[in-house]
Motif scaffolding. Structure first.
Motif, short mmCIF file in Angstrom:
data_model
loop_
_atom_site.label_atom_id
_atom_site.label_comp_id
_atom_site.label_asym_id
_atom_site.label_seq_id
_atom_site.Cartn_x
_atom_site.Cartn_y
_atom_site.Cartn_z
N ASN A 172 -71.26 75.24 -39.28
CA ASN A 172 -72.42 74.47 -38.84
C ASN A 172 -73.69 75.30 -38.80
O ASN A 172 -74.78 74.75 -38.68
CB ASN A 172 -72.15 73.80 -37.50
CG ASN A 172 -71.32 72.54 -37.67
OD1 ASN A 172 -71.79 71.56 -38.23
ND2 ASN A 172 -70.07 72.58 -37.23
N VAL A 221 -67.08 72.20 -42.76
CA VAL A 221 -67.15 71.39 -41.54
C VAL A 221 -68.61 71.09 -41.21
O VAL A 221 -68.92 70.54 -40.16
CB VAL A 221 -66.47 72.07 -40.32
CG1 VAL A 221 -64.98 72.22 -40.55
CG2 VAL A 221 -67.12 73.40 -39.98
N ASP A 229 -61.55 73.85 -40.86
CA ASP A 229 -61.60 75.29 -40.52
C ASP A 229 -60.49 75.65 -39.54
O ASP A 229 -59.86 76.70 -39.66
CB ASP A 229 -62.99 75.70 -40.00
CG ASP A 229 -63.48 74.89 -38.80
OD1 ASP A 229 -62.92 73.81 -38.50
OD2 ASP A 229 -64.45 75.35 -38.16
N ARG A 230 -60.23 74.77 -38.58
CA ARG A 230 -59.15 75.02 -37.61
C ARG A 230 -57.80 75.02 -38.31
O ARG A 230 -56.94 75.87 -38.06
CB ARG A 230 -59.16 73.94 -36.52
CG ARG A 230 -60.43 73.95 -35.68
CD ARG A 230 -60.48 72.75 -34.75
NE ARG A 230 -59.35 72.70 -33.82
CZ ARG A 230 -59.02 71.62 -33.09
NH1 ARG A 230 -59.75 70.52 -33.19
NH2 ARG A 230 -58.00 71.66 -32.27
N ASN A 237 -59.20 63.97 -38.73
CA ASN A 237 -60.22 64.17 -37.68
C ASN A 237 -60.35 65.64 -37.28
O ASN A 237 -61.35 66.03 -36.69
CB ASN A 237 -59.87 63.36 -36.42
CG ASN A 237 -60.18 61.89 -36.60
OD1 ASN A 237 -60.85 61.50 -37.56
ND2 ASN A 237 -59.70 61.08 -35.67
N MET A 238 -59.32 66.44 -37.59
CA MET A 238 -59.38 67.85 -37.21
C MET A 238 -60.20 68.63 -38.24
O MET A 238 -59.99 68.48 -39.44
CB MET A 238 -57.97 68.45 -37.15
CG MET A 238 -57.98 69.95 -36.86
SD MET A 238 -56.39 70.71 -37.07
CE MET A 238 -55.65 70.26 -35.52
N GLY A 239 -61.12 69.45 -37.76
CA GLY A 239 -61.92 70.29 -38.64
C GLY A 239 -61.00 71.13 -39.53
O GLY A 239 -60.07 71.76 -39.04
N THR A 283 -63.33 77.27 -30.85
CA THR A 283 -62.12 76.46 -30.87
C THR A 283 -60.92 77.31 -30.51
O THR A 283 -60.87 78.50 -30.81
CB THR A 283 -61.89 75.81 -32.26
OG1 THR A 283 -61.83 76.84 -33.25
CG2 THR A 283 -63.00 74.83 -32.60
N TYR A 287 -52.33 66.21 -34.38
CA TYR A 287 -53.26 65.07 -34.39
C TYR A 287 -52.58 63.84 -35.01
O TYR A 287 -51.94 63.96 -36.05
CB TYR A 287 -54.51 65.40 -35.22
CG TYR A 287 -55.65 66.06 -34.50
CD1 TYR A 287 -55.44 67.00 -33.49
CD2 TYR A 287 -56.98 65.76 -34.84
CE1 TYR A 287 -56.51 67.62 -32.85
CE2 TYR A 287 -58.05 66.38 -34.21
CZ TYR A 287 -57.81 67.31 -33.22
OH TYR A 287 -58.87 67.91 -32.60
N ILE A 330 -62.04 72.39 -27.97
CA ILE A 330 -63.34 72.61 -28.63
C ILE A 330 -64.39 72.74 -27.55
O ILE A 330 -64.53 71.83 -26.72
CB ILE A 330 -63.72 71.41 -29.54
CG1 ILE A 330 -62.62 71.14 -30.59
CG2 ILE A 330 -65.07 71.64 -30.22
CD1 ILE A 330 -62.81 69.81 -31.33
C1 LIG Z 1 -65.12 72.10 -33.89
C2 LIG Z 1 -65.73 72.58 -35.20
C3 LIG Z 1 -67.22 72.28 -35.22
C4 LIG Z 1 -65.55 74.10 -35.26
O1 LIG Z 1 -66.14 74.63 -36.40
C5 LIG Z 1 -65.01 71.94 -36.43
O2 LIG Z 1 -63.67 72.29 -36.45
C6 LIG Z 1 -65.14 70.43 -36.41
O3 LIG Z 1 -66.15 69.89 -36.76
N1 LIG Z 1 -64.05 69.72 -35.98
C7 LIG Z 1 -63.96 68.28 -35.93
C8 LIG Z 1 -63.33 67.80 -34.66
C9 LIG Z 1 -61.92 68.30 -34.43
O4 LIG Z 1 -61.50 69.34 -34.94
O5 LIG Z 1 -61.18 67.62 -33.67
#
Ligand SMILES: CC(C)(CO)[C@@H](O)C(=O)NCCC(=O)O
Ligand SMILES: Nc1ncnc2c1ncn2[C@@H]1O[C@H](COP(=O)(O)OP(=O)(O)OP(=O)(O)O)[C@@H](O)[C@H]1O
Ligand SMILES: [K+]
Length: 241
Positions: free
Chosen positions: A13, A55, A100-101, A96-98, A127, A91, A141
């Motif tokens: 971001n 993301v 990157d995670r 819905n999960m980023g 995170t 999930y 988060i």
């Molecule tokens: C939480 C961030 C912003 C961390 O970069 C990203 O993983 C994201 O936009 N996640 C979406 C919501 C989620 O992971 O549940």
């Protein structure tokens, strides 16, 4: 024939990071950081394949898609999955999960012998994700350091300070130090609470730490913290064939 390089790109971001990956070498090469997606034109032109995690803004994906198309470069866009490489997502709607995670967890799956770990990514957001025997238990988060400070500056009349960060948590004696050290304590406290939460489920686990602000944790007295330069880029390399 010389193979053209694999370019892995992590769009967050705040900033964009990229690294070249050669499957014949161990790990990823030097990481470059960009403010603006237009800076990716030259590195993409030099690549054979691009692997993308985004993301941030969708516009960046569109731009990368068009640079790749113009230059005949193959593009792989990573997406969060229900399960992959021995890891199962918790999930009910994985998309819905980023991503990157998800990628950071996939990278840790390769590093962890017990497949039982916490992964903490500290950038714009912080995170925390917990994995036990390859099963995602869930995560947190929270705002990153800069967002924490900005929300104070924005929503109060008399609280002021700077973006500068000292990585210290001793009690402050003026406003900027009260803010900086207090917000640092909030970030470090999140990791301590995560460790505590994890201990309800498991005795032994690793803590993988990544993200632009990971140095904040340098002086934290927590055992088994493993610092990793960029777990998102490392996760992307798993998709290089
Ligand atoms: C939480 C961030 C912003 C961390 O970069 C990203 O993983 C994201 O936009 N996640 C979406 C919501 C989620 O992971 O549940
Ligand atoms: N060379 C650098 N340039 C800018 N910021 C840096 C640099 N090195 C570390 N940082 C720190 O990194 C933080 C941003 O972290 P990171 O790059 O992981 O965030 P990001 O681009 O928003 O990614 P994400 O959305 O994945 O968290 C900044 O708050 C800054 O303190
Ligand atoms: K992050």
């Amino acid at each position: 024939m010389l193979e053209k390089a694999n370019l892995c790109i992590d769009v967050g971001n705040t900033s964009i990071k990229s690294a070249l990956y050669d499957p014949n070498e161990r790990g990823i090469a030097y990481i470059s950081r960009y403010r603006d997606a237009s800076e990716l034109i030259t590195p993409i032109q030099a690549a054979g394949r691009v692997y993308l995690s985004n993301v941030g803004k969708e516009d960046v994906t569109l731009l990368i898609q068009s640079i790749c198309a113009d230059n005949n470069v193959q593009l792989f866009i990573a997406e969060t999955q229900k399960s992959a490489f021995g890891l199962t997502n918790s999930y009910s709607t994985p998309s819905n999960m980023g991503v990157d995670r998800w990628l950071a967890m996939l990278a840790c799956m390769q590093k962890s012998q017990s497949k039982t770990f916490l992964v903490v990514d500290i950038g714009t957001a912080m995170t925390v994700d917990a994995v036990q025997n390859g099963v995602h238990l869930g995560g947190w988060i929270v705002p990153g350091l800069s967002l924490l400070k900005q929300s104070l500056f924005k929503n109060t009349q008399r609280v002021f300070g700077s973006e500068e960060n000292f990585g210290l948590t001793d009690f402050g004696k003026d406003t900027p130090l009260c803010v900086d050290h207090g917000c640092t304590a909030q970030i470090l406290g999140t990791l301590l609470m995560a460790e505590r939460e994890m201990k309800k489920n498991v005795k032994k686990f690793e803590i993988f730490l990544t993200g632009g602000d990971k140095k904040l944790f340098l002086n934290l007295d927590v055992k088994n913290i493993i610092q990793c330069e960029n777990l998102v880029l490392e996760g992307l390399t798993l998709f290089v064939d």
